[in-house]
Design an enzyme around this catalytic site. Structure first.
Site, PDB file in Angstrom:
ATOM      1  N   ALA A  43      46.900  45.635  45.206  1.00  0.00           N
ATOM      2  CA  ALA A  43      46.339  44.325  44.856  1.00  0.00           C
ATOM      3  C   ALA A  43      45.949  43.548  46.111  1.00  0.00           C
ATOM      4  CB  ALA A  43      47.358  43.531  44.055  1.00  0.00           C
ATOM      5  N   ASP A  44      44.928  42.697  45.983  1.00  0.00           N
ATOM      6  CA  ASP A  44      44.627  41.757  47.060  1.00  0.00           C
ATOM      7  C   ASP A  44      45.003  40.348  46.582  1.00  0.00           C
ATOM      8  OD1 ASP A  44      42.558  40.871  45.412  1.00  0.00           O
ATOM      9  OD2 ASP A  44      41.035  42.046  46.443  1.00  0.00           O
ATOM     10  N   SER A  45      44.741  39.355  47.437  1.00  0.00           N
ATOM     11  CA  SER A  45      45.203  38.003  47.112  1.00  0.00           C
ATOM     12  C   SER A  45      44.553  37.474  45.830  1.00  0.00           C
ATOM     13  CB  SER A  45      44.917  37.053  48.277  1.00  0.00           C
ATOM     14  OG  SER A  45      43.524  37.012  48.521  1.00  0.00           O
TER      15      SER A  45
END
Lengths: 86, 413
Positions: A43-45
């Site tokens: 996941a990214d932000s």
């Protein structure tokens, strides 16, 4: 959250897991309590923001931004919602 | 000395088919891609028809999670780029990625995302807006996504000039390669405008055909009974590279791009300047850039949107530039089959010219039945024509008065 919804912890984890699997397109088997969103689930932000929104939606609660920013592992939103319901 | 620039691969997502072969077969068979809109219920709209992409499946190019974070216009672009890279037999591991750029035109960007999120804002408030809203919507994201997907670190640009957008993209890619700022540019256009708001907007502007009972006959460029354009959608991408680079890697060469003209009417926000000076200037500029005389051109893929006002202006501009040679030209509008793909039109019609030059085959203007005295050129009516094509031009004009002409030439070493 758990007490408010009147469900046991296991059922809640299953629901959270289903949301994570759907949002991040990951295998269910990889979503353990210790799994890191960034390192283990890719996941990214922005993914985490979206995930928090989906959890808020599902459980009808609000996770404050300060809490949301600190979320690193699958266990953390669970705990943060528990705290919220205390 | 400036570099020669060639096209070595193409990828197409269009209302008449996905993949270059399907697209070209449909166009040269005179197949219309226009039908009643299925993406939403069009009953309340004055125009209820469009050219929707029907056979699109991104799963071979984009994984499920990536796909959910891309607006449809970016999905079309990434898939078309992937097809073009395959078609060019480009091994991404053996190229200099810092000298591989991406230039893509889009007239609007992520309209579908924009509308979805407006509904969320109105119905549920600002706290429910997706964190992916902005990166999905912005028009430059197609170029960004192609670069991310294929690891291309050279110049990365989006051109936005309404329906001339991807004409400018191809032209700017050509110039960038000519001056040796890159070895390769993935270039083209993409658009996904078949949404409630965009269709309503063009309905309100009275720009589109209302021939809802005859979808396949609605886009009829240059025909006396034309009544407006029909919206299309999709993407066209090319691998454009310096001849030097293409030869070094033993690439197939479809055609050479030799001329680029770009001008503005500076007249009106939507209507073309009736004297067609801007359009003529773009054509003259492209011919001059290519060092070609009018008599050396065999085919023009016209902008020809099927609007009452636009088509005769383009005919007038062609006659102004070509003089006596205008009578010998084959001029067709493939929008009669694809509909008007807006920001993707320049690239898809550039691809048509590349194929015409390579195959010596000119696709027709379909639905041409009743001549209009104001439009009196050879429009290749209804049937493709086998003919020698050494040089082909394509015109693209956009709201705002943008005009682009590109010139393609049969490749000779």
């Amino acid at each position: 959250m758990i007490s408010r919804k009147g469900v046991n912890g296991l059922a809640t984890f299953d629901k959270v897991k289903a949301i994570i699997v759907d949002q991040l397109s990951v295998d269910e088997a990889d979503v353990s309590l210790e799994a890191s969103f960034v390192d283990d689930l890719g996941a990214d932000s922005l993914d985490i923001v979206e995930l928090v929104m989906a959890l808020e939606e599902e459980f009808g609660l609000e996770i404050p931004d300060e809490e949301a920013e600190k979320i690193r592992t699958v266990a953390m939103p669970l705990n943060s919602s528990k705290k919220d319901s205390n | 000395m400036s570099k020669r620039v060639v096209i070595t691969g193409m990828g197409i997502v269009s209302p008449v088919g996905t993949g270059l072969d399907n697209f070209w077969t449909a166009l040269t068979s005179g197949v219309s891609g226009i039908a009643r809109i299925t993406r939403f219920d069009p009953s309340d709209y004055t125009t209820q028809i469009a050219g929707e992409v029907k056979d699109f499946d991104f799963s071979g190019y984009i994984d499920k999670k990536e796909g959910r974070r891309m607006d449809r216009f970016s999905q079309y672009a990434v898939v078309a780029a992937g097809m073009a890279i395959e078609d060019a037999s480009l091994n991404l591991d053996s190229i200099d990625r810092e000298r591989t750029g991406v230039i893509v035109g889009s007239g609007i960007g992520g309209m579908e995302t924009f509308e979805d999120q407006c509904r969320v804002l109105v119905n549920r408030g600002p706290g429910r807006i997706s964190p992916f809203f902005v990166p999905m919507m912005i028009a430059n994201m197609a170029a960004g996504q192609i670069a991310i997907k294929y690891g291309l670190q050279g110049p990365n640009i989006t051109t936005l000039t309404a329906c001339a957008s991807s004409g400018n993209a191809l032209g700017d890619a050509f110039k960038l390669l000519q001056r040796d700022d890159a070895d390769i540019v993935i270039t083209g256009g993409t658009e996904a405008p078949i949404t409630q708001l965009a269709v309503a907007g063009f309905c309100a502007a009275r720009a589109m055909s209302t021939n809802n009972d005859n979808p396949q006959g609605a886009s009829r460029p240059f025909d006396a009974n034309r009544d407006g354009f029909v919206m299309g959608e999709g993407a066209a991408m090319m691998v454009m590279e310096t001849l030097e680079h293409a030869e070094k890697r033993g690439a197939q060469i479809y055609a050479e791009i030799v001329g680029y003209g770009s001008s503005c009417d500076a007249y009106h926000i939507t209507a073309p300047d009736p004297n067609g000076k801007g359009a003529a200037n773009a054509m003259k500029m492209a011919l001059k850039d290519a060092a070609l005389s009018p008599a050396e051109v065999q085919y023009i893929n016209a902008h020809g949107t099927s609007t009452p006002a636009g088509d005769p202006v383009e005919v007038g501009a062609i006659k102004n530039v070509f003089g006596d040679a205008a009578g010998k030209l084959a001029v067709s509008s493939t929008k009669s089959m694809t509909g008007h793909m807006l920001g993707a039109a320049g690239a898809i019609e550039g691809a048509v010219c590349v194929m015409a030059v390579k195959e010596n085959l000119v696709p027709p203007t379909i639905n041409y039945e009743t001549p209009d005295p104001e439009c009196d050129l050879d429009f290749v009516p209804n049937k493709a024509r086998k003919m020698n094509v050494d040089v082909a031009l394509t015109n693209s004009f956009g709201f705002g008065g943008h005009n682009v002409t590109l010139a393609f030439k049969k490749f000779k070493a």
